[in-house]
Design an enzyme around this catalytic site. Structure first.
Site, short mmCIF file in Angstrom:
data_model
loop_
_atom_site.label_atom_id
_atom_site.label_comp_id
_atom_site.label_asym_id
_atom_site.label_seq_id
_atom_site.Cartn_x
_atom_site.Cartn_y
_atom_site.Cartn_z
N CYS A 1 -13.01 1.40 14.37
CA CYS A 1 -12.72 1.75 12.97
C CYS A 1 -13.62 1.01 11.98
O CYS A 1 -13.99 1.55 10.94
CB CYS A 1 -11.25 1.51 12.64
SG CYS A 1 -10.70 -0.19 12.78
N ASP B 1 -9.44 6.70 5.44
CA ASP B 1 -8.95 6.09 6.67
C ASP B 1 -9.68 6.67 7.88
O ASP B 1 -9.64 7.88 8.11
CB ASP B 1 -7.44 6.36 6.78
CG ASP B 1 -6.79 5.57 7.90
OD1 ASP B 1 -7.50 4.94 8.70
OD2 ASP B 1 -5.55 5.58 7.98
N HIS C 1 -8.85 6.18 10.95
CA HIS C 1 -7.94 6.21 12.11
C HIS C 1 -7.36 7.60 12.35
O HIS C 1 -6.15 7.81 12.35
CB HIS C 1 -6.81 5.21 11.91
CG HIS C 1 -7.26 3.79 11.83
ND1 HIS C 1 -7.68 3.21 10.66
CD2 HIS C 1 -7.38 2.85 12.79
CE1 HIS C 1 -8.03 1.95 10.89
NE2 HIS C 1 -7.87 1.72 12.19
#
Length: 488
Positions: A131, A371, A373
């Protein structure tokens, strides 16, 4: 959000648990051939076990990050929202739509699966460990888009926003009670699959693009370059800013595929990646060292004779900082806000502990972020007309400043020498407004002692950290303090 503990990653990548190896002496006593042959046989069996474990963990992470619980993000209709140096107040449909175009036009880079195997490992996905690399890619992508695309460019196929809650202030009609959201927003922004289904939303997205952006967004030449910049971050070993390239560059810092990366380490990996490729030869990356931006180093970097334009190279400046000890020092929150208000700011690589995010704005006491993720199938960017929809997000998210990890890397961009000078002035003013006695970083007229060296310090950085303004950057290898910020 950790999918694998540090020890598990170590196990998967480096060769498994030691207790699984039978002692060579006992094998010999049992009469199963020579010690060497038995060790080799055992090693082969362990390698196979490791590969199976890696595949299992990859499959688990693909499932874990392949879906998400949908929750709506609420936006205040009266407080200004800052996004990439632009201010938005959601009191009209036009203002909300202006925000939509800006947000969805940002390049979004997430976990991917089923890409070519990373060299030296059995990994074909970065789910659960990559990430921070993805956040770094987004920061660099934002800088390159700022450099190569027209100032008013917006993606022509921006999808409607999803999973958001706006209360738009408009004159109340007799049939609509106070506090009720406009039906047009709920109908067009409620579908969480709009982002994945361009056919259901592209027409509406086109309809909402303001007239002043149509000529730029729909210019075939401009859109071709948009696609080209995105392809540089594709998950192919040949792509200059791919995970494959970054992992390879990380080996110089003792990192390998499956390891966790800190924001400072990633800053130097991005610097090396840009210096290595010819795709962006008119752009340089400068990484601040020891909480200090050395202006002469930046000037020398941007005046490089290697550039096709010997006058000046545009620069992306990366500033690894530490804004507190174990947690964010509240005194620095206002300073971070001031930086995000600057048009020269291209975002912040950060997040919360072991969970990297890419911060691109704020509203009130909450950061707005992209994000990484979310695990998506790999896209073959070598195809001329590959789909762009999975590289743009239509679900903005927010997080309280109090949850922000103190280790982060701030990004700034300057196109010209005059822009760099303006950046220095603007950022200095923003830093001077902090309540802290010591600024998070400073500007110095001279040169850094270690500028241009390839070695990186692994020691902790001073808590005052460093920061940079609207200018260009590239080399400098001093790592700063963010190496301990392991984000997953």
């Amino acid at each position: 959000m950790n999918s694998v503990s540090p020890s598990s990653v170590q196990y998967i990548v480096s060769g498994g648990a030691h207790e699984d190896k039978p002692p060579a002496q006992s094998k010999h006593l049992l009469g199963h051939g020579s010690v060497t042959d038995d060790i080799q046989e055992s090693s082969g069996e362990l390698d196979e076990v490791d590969r199976l474990k890696a595949k299992f963990m990859s499959a688990w992470n693909n499932v874990k990050y392949g879906w998400a619980v949908k929750s709506k993000t609420a936006f205040n209709a009266t407080s200004p929202l800052i996004l990439m140096g632009q201010s938005y107040v959601f009191n009209t449909e036009d203002e909300v739509d202006r925000f939509r175009q800006m947000f969805v036009s940002c390049v979004w880079l997430t976990y991917r699966r089923e890409f070519p195997q990373l060299e030296g490992s059995a990994l074909t996905t970065d789910c659960g460990w990559g990430c921070m690399l993805r956040s770094g890619q987004m920061l660099l992508a934002q800088g390159l888009m700022r450099h190569f695309m027209p100032p008013d460019w917006r993606w022509a196929d921006c999808h409607p926003l999803s999973d958001v809650d706006f209360e738009v202030l408009r004159p109340r009609s007799p049939s609509r009670p106070a506090g009720m959201s406009l039906p047009s927003f709920t109908s067009s922004w409620s579908s969480p699959v709009a982002q994945r289904n361009p056919s259901s939303s592209s027409n509406e997205g086109q309809k909402r693009v303001p007239r002043q952006h149509l000529s730029v967004s729909q210019n075939p030449q401009v859109e071709t370059f948009h696609r080209k910049v995105v392809s540089w971050f594709g998950d192919q070993p040949s792509a200059p800013f791919s995970v494959h390239q970054l992992v390879e560059l990380g080996k110089e810092s003792g990192k390998k595929a499956g390891d966790w990366y800190g924001p400072s380490v990633v800053a130097h990996m991005l610097r090396k990646a840009v210096a290595k490729t010819k795709e962006s030869e008119n752009v340089a990356v400068y990484v601040a060292q020891d909480c200090t931006i050395y202006k002469e180093d930046v000037m020398q970097l941007c005046n490089s004779v290697e550039s096709s334009d010997p006058g000046w190279k545009s620069v992306i400046i990366l500033v690894p900082v530490r804004l507190g000890g174990d947690s964010l020092n509240p005194s620095y929150i206002e300073c971070v806000k001031n930086i995000l208000r600057l048009k020269c700011c291209i975002g912040i690589i950060g997040g919360k502990p072991k969970h990297s995010l890419f911060f691109i704005g704020f509203q009130d006491e909450q950061l707005v972020y992209l994000d990484p993720h979310f695990c998506q199938p790999v896209v073959d960017v070598t195809q001329g007309n590959f789909s762009l929809e999975s590289f743009h997000c239509n679900s903005p998210r927010k997080m309280n400043f109090s949850r922000m990890d103190p280790s982060c890397t701030i990004g700034l961009y300057a196109r010209t020498k005059n822009d760099f000078e303006c950046l220095c002035s603007a950022v200095s003013d923003a830093l001077s407004l902090s309540k802290e006695k010591y600024p998070i970083f400073t500007f110095v007229e001279g040169r850094g002692q270690n500028y241009g060296l390839e070695e990186h310090s692994e020691g902790p950085v001073d808590s005052t950290s460093h920061f940079i303004p609207f200018n260009r950057q590239r080399r400098s290898n001093k790592r700063g303090s963010a190496d301990d910020f392991v984000l997953l």
